[in-house]
Design an enzyme around this catalytic site. Structure first.
Site, PDB file in Angstrom:
ATOM      1  CG  ASN A   2     -19.229  -2.157   7.083  1.00  5.81           C
ATOM      2  OD1 ASN A   2     -19.373  -2.153   5.878  1.00  5.81           O
ATOM      3  ND2 ASN A   2     -20.217  -1.859   7.914  1.00  5.81           N
ATOM      4  CD  GLU A  22     -18.859  -6.367  16.336  1.00  5.42           C
ATOM      5  OE1 GLU A  22     -19.174  -5.738  15.304  1.00  5.42           O
ATOM      6  OE2 GLU A  22     -18.085  -7.339  16.328  1.00  5.42           O
TER       7      GLU A  22
HETATM    8  O1  0O3 Z   1     -20.082  -2.186  12.804  1.00  3.15           O
HETATM    9  P1  0O3 Z   1     -20.371  -1.139  11.763  1.00  3.15           P
HETATM   10  O2  0O3 Z   1     -20.187   0.243  12.334  1.00  3.15           O
HETATM   11  O3  0O3 Z   1     -19.637  -1.362  10.510  1.00  3.15           O
HETATM   12  O4  0O3 Z   1     -21.945  -1.297  11.513  1.00  3.15           O
HETATM   13  P2  0O3 Z   1     -22.906  -1.154  10.275  1.00  3.15           P
HETATM   14  O5  0O3 Z   1     -22.495  -0.085   9.338  1.00  3.15           O
HETATM   15  O6  0O3 Z   1     -24.279  -1.031  10.868  1.00  3.15           O
HETATM   16  O7  0O3 Z   1     -22.792  -2.519   9.478  1.00  3.15           O
HETATM   17  C1  0O3 Z   1     -23.282  -3.716  10.007  1.00  3.15           C
HETATM   18  C2  0O3 Z   1     -22.266  -4.394  10.851  1.00  3.15           C
HETATM   19  C3  0O3 Z   1     -22.761  -4.913  12.140  1.00  3.15           C
HETATM   20  C4  0O3 Z   1     -24.033  -4.861  12.508  1.00  3.15           C
HETATM   21  C5  0O3 Z   1     -21.827  -5.529  13.090  1.00  3.15           C
HETATM   22  O8  0O3 Z   1     -21.004  -6.413  12.489  1.00  3.15           O
END
Ligand code: 0O3
Ligand code: SF4
Length: 322
Positions: free
Chosen positions: A229, A131
């Site tokens: 998260n 991200e």
């Molecule tokens: O960003 P994170 O590592 O927490 O990603 P996850 O576990 O796939 O959860 C969804 C969160 C996301 C896609 C970005 O906010």
């Protein structure tokens, strides 16, 4: 300690958020519409069970687009991609379906808007996370990464009167507030994002486990090791007073020694975690002499996102959702 005094509390909200639900359904629908294989750039969400299940159905997960055959269908993960990835997809003639969560896209828009005004952006987030790479790619020359409150002392900006902060969507709410407090101490004119970047799902899951953690001897968080998260939920539980907190991918990772002398167990899961994995942990606890879990719900969630337009245009009208 008698077995009857034992209790298990499962937090709500937990598990799938609207962005994850949309991203997983996107891959499933793409497989149904176009047939296997469907390529996915990076893990669609950071959960190894979700990835394995989609692989069994014909999804092929790749790290970069040069692994995708020319002209094939590729889905971008929920965590978002930089403009360079979109450009590469069109250069290679790929049929790209963007499953970036709309709440991540919102942060991309904020980055572009600040950069257009020549405002320097302090992006609070973790180096190497997809991200962060995607958001940074929107305005690399305007963005500096700040990973923690401890980083603030070393931050340098060109013009302290033209500086703003943004953040990754899945951080610890409390730690981020502390980072912002320190940044504002250093740069009193620091501009805020127009709305919170840490999303509703991250905030709700942290607030829900906080309520439970203080009276838990043990907190079990279901989620994969690369899920930001999910890992944050372990930290939040410990900060909120849990005597111990561990992350597991599934019930098979719950260690017998964690349960020794434990009376109260709190359970939750990250935003990328199918609830069947939580049910597996609850069943495992019952097999070890704990009673059925009681749910403690902090709030309801009802957000649902429309599927990506690139997919919707190929879907029959009666199949736009599940
Ligand atoms: O960003 P994170 O590592 O927490 O990603 P996850 O576990 O796939 O959860 C969804 C969160 C996301 C896609 C970005 O906010
Ligand atoms: Fe979107 Fe939040 Fe879920 Fe990330 S955690 S996919 S930003 S809803």
């Amino acid at each position: 300690m008698s077995e009857t005094s034992k209790r298990v509390v499962v937090a709500a909200p937990r598990g799938y958020c609207a962005g994850v639900d949309r991203a997983v359904i996107t891959v499933e629908k793409a497989l149904g519409l176009y047939g296997a294989p469907v390529y996915v750039r990076k893990q669609i969400v950071h959960n190894k069970h979700v990835v394995e299940r989609l692989e069994q159905r014909g999804a092929i997960f790749v790290e970069e687009l040069d692994e995708v055959p020319l002209g094939a269908t590729v889905v971008f993960s929920a965590h978002g991609v930089s403009p360079a990835v979109h450009a590469e997809a069109s250069e290679r003639g790929l049929k790209a379906i963007d499953a970036t969560c709309p709440l991540v896209t919102k942060v991309h828009h904020e980055a572009k808007r600040f950069a257009k005004q020549d405002v320097e952006i302090l992006l609070i987030g973790h180096a190497g996370h997809e991200e962060v790479e995607g958001t940074t790619g929107e305005a690399p020359e305007h963005i500096t990464l700040v990973q923690s409150p401890d980083d603030v002392a070393d931050v340098e900006v060109k013009d302290p009167e033209k500086v703003a902060w943004l953040s990754q969507t899945t951080l610890s709410v409390d730690e981020t507030l502390e980072t912002v407090r320190k940044l504002r101490e250093k740069y009193p004119l620091l501009m805020d994002p127009p709305s919170d970047d840490i999303c509703y799902a991250t905030s709700n899951r942290q607030a829900a486990i906080k309520q439970i953690a203080g009276h838990s001897d043990l907190v079990i968080v279901v989620g994969s090791s690369n899920s930001s998260n999910s890992v944050r939920l372990v930290e939040v539980a410990l900060e909120a007073g849990a005597k111990a907190a561990y992350r597991v991918d599934n019930a098979s990772e719950v260690m017998d020694e964690w349960l020794e002398g434990v009376e109260s167990v709190g359970v939750t899961s990250g935003a990328s975690v199918p609830d069947e994995l939580v049910e597996g942990v609850l069943a495992h606890l019952e097999s070890k002499g704990f009673p059925p879990a009681v749910e403690e719900r902090l709030t309801e969630e009802s957000l649902v996102f429309a599927l990506p337009p690139e997919l919707r245009k190929d879907l029959p009208k009666n199949a736009l959702r599940h």
